[in-house]
Each structure stands twice: as C-alpha cells, then as structure tokens.
Design a protein around this motif. Sequence first.
Motif, PDB file in Angstrom:
ATOM      1  N   LEU A 164     108.276  17.674 -36.660  1.00  0.00           N
ATOM      2  CA  LEU A 164     107.567  17.140 -38.008  1.00  0.00           C
ATOM      3  C   LEU A 164     106.682  16.606 -38.187  1.00  0.00           C
ATOM      4  O   LEU A 164     105.513  16.629 -38.454  1.00  0.00           O
ATOM      5  CB  LEU A 164     109.094  16.255 -38.655  1.00  0.00           C
ATOM      6  CG  LEU A 164     110.149  16.905 -39.053  1.00  0.00           C
ATOM      7  CD1 LEU A 164     111.554  16.119 -38.576  1.00  0.00           C
ATOM      8  CD2 LEU A 164     110.143  17.294 -40.166  1.00  0.00           C
ATOM      9  N   ALA A 165     106.118  15.745 -36.904  1.00  0.00           N
ATOM     10  CA  ALA A 165     104.462  15.352 -37.159  1.00  0.00           C
ATOM     11  C   ALA A 165     103.426  15.833 -37.104  1.00  0.00           C
ATOM     12  O   ALA A 165     102.089  15.751 -37.621  1.00  0.00           O
ATOM     13  CB  ALA A 165     105.467  14.461 -35.217  1.00  0.00           C
ATOM     14  N   THR A 166     104.181  17.385 -35.930  1.00  0.00           N
ATOM     15  CA  THR A 166     102.659  18.369 -36.252  1.00  0.00           C
ATOM     16  C   THR A 166     102.397  18.817 -38.223  1.00  0.00           C
ATOM     17  O   THR A 166     101.528  18.978 -38.135  1.00  0.00           O
ATOM     18  CB  THR A 166     103.599  19.609 -35.078  1.00  0.00           C
ATOM     19  OG1 THR A 166     103.167  18.863 -33.589  1.00  0.00           O
ATOM     20  CG2 THR A 166     101.985  20.465 -34.872  1.00  0.00           C
ATOM     21  N   GLU A 243     103.420   5.599 -23.983  1.00  0.00           N
ATOM     22  CA  GLU A 243     102.361   6.379 -24.218  1.00  0.00           C
ATOM     23  C   GLU A 243     102.201   7.228 -23.934  1.00  0.00           C
ATOM     24  O   GLU A 243     101.955   7.373 -22.425  1.00  0.00           O
ATOM     25  CB  GLU A 243     101.460   5.109 -25.053  1.00  0.00           C
ATOM     26  CG  GLU A 243     101.015   6.077 -26.005  1.00  0.00           C
ATOM     27  CD  GLU A 243      99.425   5.055 -26.715  1.00  0.00           C
ATOM     28  OE1 GLU A 243      98.291   5.909 -26.586  1.00  0.00           O
ATOM     29  OE2 GLU A 243      99.316   3.655 -25.850  1.00  0.00           O
ATOM     30  N   LEU A 244     102.316   9.020 -24.607  1.00  0.00           N
ATOM     31  CA  LEU A 244     102.017   9.951 -24.072  1.00  0.00           C
ATOM     32  C   LEU A 244     100.229  10.246 -24.987  1.00  0.00           C
ATOM     33  O   LEU A 244     100.475  10.177 -25.489  1.00  0.00           O
ATOM     34  CB  LEU A 244     102.492  11.279 -24.377  1.00  0.00           C
ATOM     35  CG  LEU A 244     104.284  11.063 -22.870  1.00  0.00           C
ATOM     36  CD1 LEU A 244     105.571  10.183 -23.504  1.00  0.00           C
ATOM     37  CD2 LEU A 244     104.539  12.408 -22.821  1.00  0.00           C
ATOM     38  N   THR A 245      99.644  10.762 -23.415  1.00  0.00           N
ATOM     39  CA  THR A 245      98.236  10.795 -23.901  1.00  0.00           C
ATOM     40  C   THR A 245      98.086  12.572 -23.603  1.00  0.00           C
ATOM     41  O   THR A 245      98.885  13.004 -22.715  1.00  0.00           O
ATOM     42  CB  THR A 245      97.273  10.391 -22.425  1.00  0.00           C
ATOM     43  OG1 THR A 245      98.058  10.814 -21.401  1.00  0.00           O
ATOM     44  CG2 THR A 245      97.366   9.009 -23.212  1.00  0.00           C
ATOM     45  N   SER A 246      97.332  12.885 -24.760  1.00  0.00           N
ATOM     46  CA  SER A 246      97.343  14.151 -24.555  1.00  0.00           C
ATOM     47  C   SER A 246      95.474  14.819 -25.306  1.00  0.00           C
ATOM     48  O   SER A 246      94.772  13.647 -25.304  1.00  0.00           O
ATOM     49  CB  SER A 246      97.938  15.160 -25.512  1.00  0.00           C
ATOM     50  OG  SER A 246      97.893  14.265 -26.963  1.00  0.00           O
ATOM     51  N   LYS A 247      95.514  15.836 -25.549  1.00  0.00           N
ATOM     52  CA  LYS A 247      93.703  15.852 -25.990  1.00  0.00           C
ATOM     53  C   LYS A 247      93.797  15.736 -27.239  1.00  0.00           C
ATOM     54  O   LYS A 247      94.908  15.630 -28.133  1.00  0.00           O
ATOM     55  CB  LYS A 247      93.104  17.030 -25.857  1.00  0.00           C
ATOM     56  CG  LYS A 247      93.329  17.481 -24.420  1.00  0.00           C
ATOM     57  CD  LYS A 247      92.380  18.942 -23.574  1.00  0.00           C
ATOM     58  CE  LYS A 247      92.564  19.388 -22.113  1.00  0.00           C
ATOM     59  NZ  LYS A 247      93.820  20.068 -21.607  1.00  0.00           N
ATOM     60  N   LYS A 248      92.599  16.033 -27.652  1.00  0.00           N
ATOM     61  CA  LYS A 248      92.455  15.466 -29.491  1.00  0.00           C
ATOM     62  C   LYS A 248      93.717  16.368 -30.701  1.00  0.00           C
ATOM     63  O   LYS A 248      93.873  17.386 -29.751  1.00  0.00           O
ATOM     64  CB  LYS A 248      91.040  16.254 -30.149  1.00  0.00           C
ATOM     65  CG  LYS A 248      89.880  14.977 -29.656  1.00  0.00           C
ATOM     66  CD  LYS A 248      88.808  15.976 -30.490  1.00  0.00           C
ATOM     67  CE  LYS A 248      87.316  15.681 -29.543  1.00  0.00           C
ATOM     68  NZ  LYS A 248      86.759  17.055 -29.359  1.00  0.00           N
ATOM     69  N   ARG A 249      93.267  16.217 -31.961  1.00  0.00           N
ATOM     70  CA  ARG A 249      94.702  16.910 -32.198  1.00  0.00           C
ATOM     71  C   ARG A 249      94.016  18.135 -32.631  1.00  0.00           C
ATOM     72  O   ARG A 249      93.030  18.595 -32.906  1.00  0.00           O
ATOM     73  CB  ARG A 249      94.704  15.956 -33.602  1.00  0.00           C
ATOM     74  CG  ARG A 249      95.673  16.305 -34.814  1.00  0.00           C
ATOM     75  CD  ARG A 249      96.992  16.075 -34.419  1.00  0.00           C
ATOM     76  NE  ARG A 249      98.067  15.755 -35.086  1.00  0.00           N
ATOM     77  CZ  ARG A 249      97.649  14.697 -35.894  1.00  0.00           C
ATOM     78  NH1 ARG A 249      98.680  13.346 -35.155  1.00  0.00           N
ATOM     79  NH2 ARG A 249      99.068  14.331 -36.474  1.00  0.00           N
ATOM     80  N   LYS A 250      95.701  19.344 -32.755  1.00  0.00           N
ATOM     81  CA  LYS A 250      94.060  20.723 -33.148  1.00  0.00           C
ATOM     82  C   LYS A 250      95.355  21.328 -33.918  1.00  0.00           C
ATOM     83  O   LYS A 250      96.779  21.121 -34.658  1.00  0.00           O
ATOM     84  CB  LYS A 250      94.714  21.202 -31.805  1.00  0.00           C
ATOM     85  CG  LYS A 250      93.491  22.701 -31.621  1.00  0.00           C
ATOM     86  CD  LYS A 250      94.360  23.455 -30.054  1.00  0.00           C
ATOM     87  CE  LYS A 250      95.114  24.730 -30.747  1.00  0.00           C
ATOM     88  NZ  LYS A 250      95.979  25.336 -29.613  1.00  0.00           N
ATOM     89  N   ALA A 251      94.952  22.156 -34.942  1.00  0.00           N
ATOM     90  CA  ALA A 251      95.443  22.685 -36.382  1.00  0.00           C
ATOM     91  C   ALA A 251      96.465  23.609 -35.556  1.00  0.00           C
ATOM     92  O   ALA A 251      96.441  24.019 -34.961  1.00  0.00           O
ATOM     93  CB  ALA A 251      94.333  23.180 -37.177  1.00  0.00           C
ATOM     94  N   ILE A 252      97.182  23.794 -36.729  1.00  0.00           N
ATOM     95  CA  ILE A 252      98.573  24.676 -36.428  1.00  0.00           C
ATOM     96  C   ILE A 252      98.281  26.196 -36.927  1.00  0.00           C
ATOM     97  O   ILE A 252      97.361  26.219 -37.656  1.00  0.00           O
ATOM     98  CB  ILE A 252      99.622  24.428 -37.300  1.00  0.00           C
ATOM     99  CG1 ILE A 252      99.996  23.451 -37.213  1.00  0.00           C
ATOM    100  CG2 ILE A 252     100.989  25.018 -37.081  1.00  0.00           C
ATOM    101  CD1 ILE A 252     101.238  22.789 -38.141  1.00  0.00           C
ATOM    102  N   GLY A 253      97.958  26.816 -35.206  1.00  0.00           N
ATOM    103  CA  GLY A 253      97.794  28.002 -35.861  1.00  0.00           C
ATOM    104  C   GLY A 253      98.276  29.358 -36.574  1.00  0.00           C
ATOM    105  O   GLY A 253      99.301  29.297 -36.866  1.00  0.00           O
ATOM    106  N   ARG A 254      98.229  30.668 -36.641  1.00  0.00           N
ATOM    107  CA  ARG A 254      99.075  31.881 -37.841  1.00  0.00           C
ATOM    108  C   ARG A 254     100.285  31.968 -36.648  1.00  0.00           C
ATOM    109  O   ARG A 254     101.237  32.935 -37.405  1.00  0.00           O
ATOM    110  CB  ARG A 254      97.813  32.458 -37.938  1.00  0.00           C
ATOM    111  CG  ARG A 254      97.972  32.052 -39.411  1.00  0.00           C
ATOM    112  CD  ARG A 254      96.651  33.549 -39.882  1.00  0.00           C
ATOM    113  NE  ARG A 254      95.423  33.719 -39.762  1.00  0.00           N
ATOM    114  CZ  ARG A 254      94.853  34.620 -39.835  1.00  0.00           C
ATOM    115  NH1 ARG A 254      95.141  35.322 -39.665  1.00  0.00           N
ATOM    116  NH2 ARG A 254      93.748  34.201 -39.346  1.00  0.00           N
TER     117      ARG A 254
END
Length: 585
Positions: A164-166, A243-254
Amino acid sequence: MALLVQKFGGTSVGSVDRIKAVANKISTNKDEGNDLVIVVSAMGQTTDELSVLARKISKSPPQREMDMLLATGEQVSIALLSMALNELGTPAISMTGSQVGIVTESAHGRARILEVKTDRILNKLNDGKVVVVAGFQGTSVSSGGTSEITTLGRGGSDTTAVALATALNADACEIYTDVPGVLTTDPRKVKSAKLMSHLSCDEMLELASLGAAVLHPRAVELARNYGINLKVLSSWDDSPGTELTSKKRKAIGREGLELGRPVDGVELVENQAVIALSHIPDKPGIAAQLFENLSEGNINVDLIIQSTHEGNSNDITFTINRKNLVKATSLCKSILKEMGGVFKSQDNMTKISISGAGIMGRPGIAAKLFDSLYRSGINLRLIATSEVKVSCVIDSSEGSKAIKAISNSFKLNNEQIAINPIISGFGEPAVRGVALDPDQSQISVRKIPDLPGIASSICSILSDSCICLDTIVQSERQYKNGERDISFTLKTSEKISAKKTLAPLMAKWPGSYLEDGPSINRISAVGSGMPAIAGTAAKMFRALADANINIVMIATSEIRTSCVVSEDDGLKGLNAVHKYFQLDK
Ligand code: ADP
Ligand code: ASP
Ligand code: MG
C-alpha cells in the motif's frame, strides 16, 4: 502533514482493550494532521485457530476454501478498529482487500501482489477519513472471470502494508508490533537481545528468511526494491524503533508489484583460489581452530562450505584471494599434520554472483542461474546461496561466458554488471544480528554423477513443485567413479513432498539414493561488514566450539554465515553466538 501507512499486528489488536488503545494512538496521529491508512492483522491467534478448525473437518482442505476461511480473521479486526475510531470521533472506514483492489496472482495461500488500486482509498482520505484495510488478503480473477479471495501467506499483513505504501507513494510505512523494533535476535529465545536503531534492507532480508519472523520477508523485498521508508515500532509505547535503510525510491514497473525483476545485478570476482580439506575429524572446535589460524595469518576467507558426509570425518572447502594461496597452503598443511586430512587446492578460479531480493524465496531463480551456466557448459565448483545473493565458483577461463549467459537469462544491462567491484561493508558491523531457524530439515542426494547440470536439474524439479531450498552444498569428496553428494536444507513441512518430487530424478542416476538427514537447527549471523572484516566466521565457530556444539554443515554468503547444528543444540548455540559477538552490550 504526511501520508503514512501504519500496520498493527495480531497481538496489538488481540483484545477489545488493545483495539481501543490502538484507536487512541491512531486518533492522536490523525489530529496531528497526518493522512492515515491503517493495515491490521486478525486478532491474537485467530488465524491459527481458524486453521485448527479447518483441520478438524478435513486433512487437506481445498486451498480456495482455506483462503475464504482465513481471510475472515482480518475482516473482524478492521470492522472493530473502525468502530473504535468512530467512537473516538475520528471518522474511519474499513475495507477488505477486494474492496481496495489489492489484485494478486491466483495461487491460493501464497499469492503475490500484482497491483494495488489507489482510487478508492484516496477518495476516502480526501473525505478526511482514516482508511482501515484488512491485511494478508487480496483478490484474483479466476479463469472463469469471477473474483476470488486470496491470501498472501502467513505473516503477510506486513506485505500488504508495504505494498500500500508503495502504490500510494506514502511518506513512510510503520509496522507496529509487540516488541520495540528489530532486535539483535528473537527476544523470546535470547533474553538479552537489544534493539537496533537501524539496519539495511539486505540485512533484514537475510535475517527474516533465516528465522527472524518480526517482518514478512516479502515486505522487506518490496521496501528494498521500491525504496520505501520502513520502520518497525512498538505498539505499546513511543520508543524510537528501528529504521530500515534502502536505496532511492523507484517507480513501479509493468511487471506487477511483487513480480518486479528479482535479480538486479551480476558480479564477477576474479583471482580466487579454492582450498578443499577433506577427511578431517568431525568434532567440535576443528573449524574454529582452522579459521582462527587463517585469520591470525591475515587471510580473509570469502565463502566457506562444510558438507555432510558418510562416516565420521568432515570436508571443508573455502575460497580466498589467490595472492594468499601460498601462505594459506602452508598454514593449512601444518594444521592437517596435527589433525589429519587431505589437502587440495585450485588456483585461477572466479566467483560469479547474482544479487537481488528474495532470491531463495523464489525457487525458480537459483534453478535458472544453474541452468543458464549448465547450458553454456560451465561446471560449478562451489555454490553459495542466500536471500540476496547466489554465488558460484567456476574456472576463471569461463568468466566472460558466464557473465554473458547470466545477463541474457536475467535480462541485465551493462550498468548491472560489475567486474571485480571493491569489497563492501567498511565501517559496518561484521555481525548486526543473529537468528535461529528451528524449522529446518536436511536431505542428502548421494552418489550422483559429477556432470554439469546436476544442481540445475535438482533445483528445477523442486522449483516446479514450488519447493524452496535453503542451503545447497556439493560435497568435496568423490566416490570411486567420481560421483558426489549434494545436500540441502529446506523447511521441514516441505520435506515429504521434496522427497516425492526427487524420486523420478534419482531413478535416472543408477546407484544414487536419497538420505534423510537428522532434524536440524540453523544458526545464522548477518552483518554488512562481514566481507570487510577478516575472522568473523572463525569467531562464530569458536562461539559454538566453546559451547561444545558440533557443526553439521557450514554455508556462508557475502553478509551471512550459517551453521547447521543438531536440533538439541539450536537454542544454546544461538545464545552462545549472540554473546560472543557482544550483541547483548
Ligand atoms: P505481529 O503479530 O505484530 O505481526 P509477529 O509475531 O509476526 O508480530 O512478529 C513479532 C515477533 O517476532 C516478536 O514477538 C518476536 O518474538 C519475534 N522476533 C523474531 N526475531 C526477532 C528480532 N530479531 N527482533 C524482534 N522480534 C523478533
Ligand atoms: N493473520 C495472518 C497470520 O497470522 C497475517 C498476519 O498476521 O500478518 O499469518
Ligand atoms: Mg507478523
């Protein structure tokens, strides 16, 4: 003002009082001006109780009906929580997975999320409402065109929340639970477990798949792949959590939300050497002594594998940088002089690895890797598996062929290929957390021909039956005609079907047979600093040796070291390793 997705687990909404307390927390948060989407699990042990009920009616209930049944648990808690919020004067509306439009695959009981529709939720948020969504469930369209209720798999509400957050592009996803956050290990198993302020998604993925059930591994996959700001917090107080660290925000693909390409890189590391010690004594302390000696000689060991064997001796195989081969050889030979055993080494080796999220949780991926190497005629000298990386050690002359084969099969572009990358993890702890997986069994496939494609055929056939292997270990020792053993660990619940699935394959290899291993526990240490800090594995072996625990199998990957021990030694071993790495401090 922020858009937040907050998830409350079963214990947090386990009674009327707890639901009221959660409603209070949400209401305060809403008054601070945030837009809130709330995900809840079924109350307390409801899902377990529903499963027990079903088993009283049928030994193998249809999966569709199980989903129909289990999804009711969450429907109770969303309605009650929404009532509690309205009672406090905070307008709220509850929605099931189908009402939101959480579209999944049709695989009942383990469906992956393909898409989350956002329009209905956004409309309600615009009306000023808190939206309370049922976790763990979705909807799929059956072949007949009718919609079906699906569930995501046990613990799946975390995945609902991150999905949902994504989809909503939320500012953060907060998982509220019955512990203060992610701890150095399970506090139910080790009393002195301590809160971690942060860890990387890769570390959490390893831990979650190795027994740290505080988060559903697929939720961490999504957070990693889409760069979601994910936190684990206490439902009971306002402590800062993890806090969980991850890389940059990425768009949802197809490809579908959870189906996005799980492999996002291939890496080649040249100048490796393999050292194989066989017929060494099978007793506590041997691995510790060996790797302590290497570490004192400043030799950083990369992959380590100890396989199971017939009789009472062990084989240990490991890789090092070839510049250390002469020194390592003389160290090993002098140790073998004391304890006995056979030394072999191979220079000019290369390590090739694929990296991503949730690799071993999708059995088809390792199978595809082995298959693409097999089709290029490449023999695998060593295999090391983990949730974020699978590595194979091959002859260095096959390196470029392997890169080509892998980037073709996994459709990787040039930017996703790394040749001899610099070692990662400097400044990070070698061990951030430890986990115990009690739910493991071991199977050995003995006396199989030593031909390319063996690992591939075993993995493929199991993957077709949706069985996930955890650790895969090829034996060092060969039989008279060159045959070898391959051992692997898997979830105990999948053992019977794995044996059934493998039977036709074994029939093709005359003389080969399946052997049931003992019930086992797997103890794992995970830390991003592991590749950069020599001697970490040695310390883990020492911790177990000092507790007089014999190690049945060893398997390492880049940021994790796992030791398989007998079932009785699991808890004692976990406590010993936790203490040895001073995680209680
Ligand atoms: P929820 O119902 O909120 O989803 P879970 O029971 O799924 O909660 O997860 C929380 C539990 O996970 C804790 O009670 C704890 O016993 C267990 N756990 C296992 N490993 C860890 C860890 N490393 N850190 C924190 N909790 C852990
Ligand atoms: N209620 C489901 C379960 O117990 C989902 C969850 O709690 O995450 O597995
Ligand atoms: Mg949970």
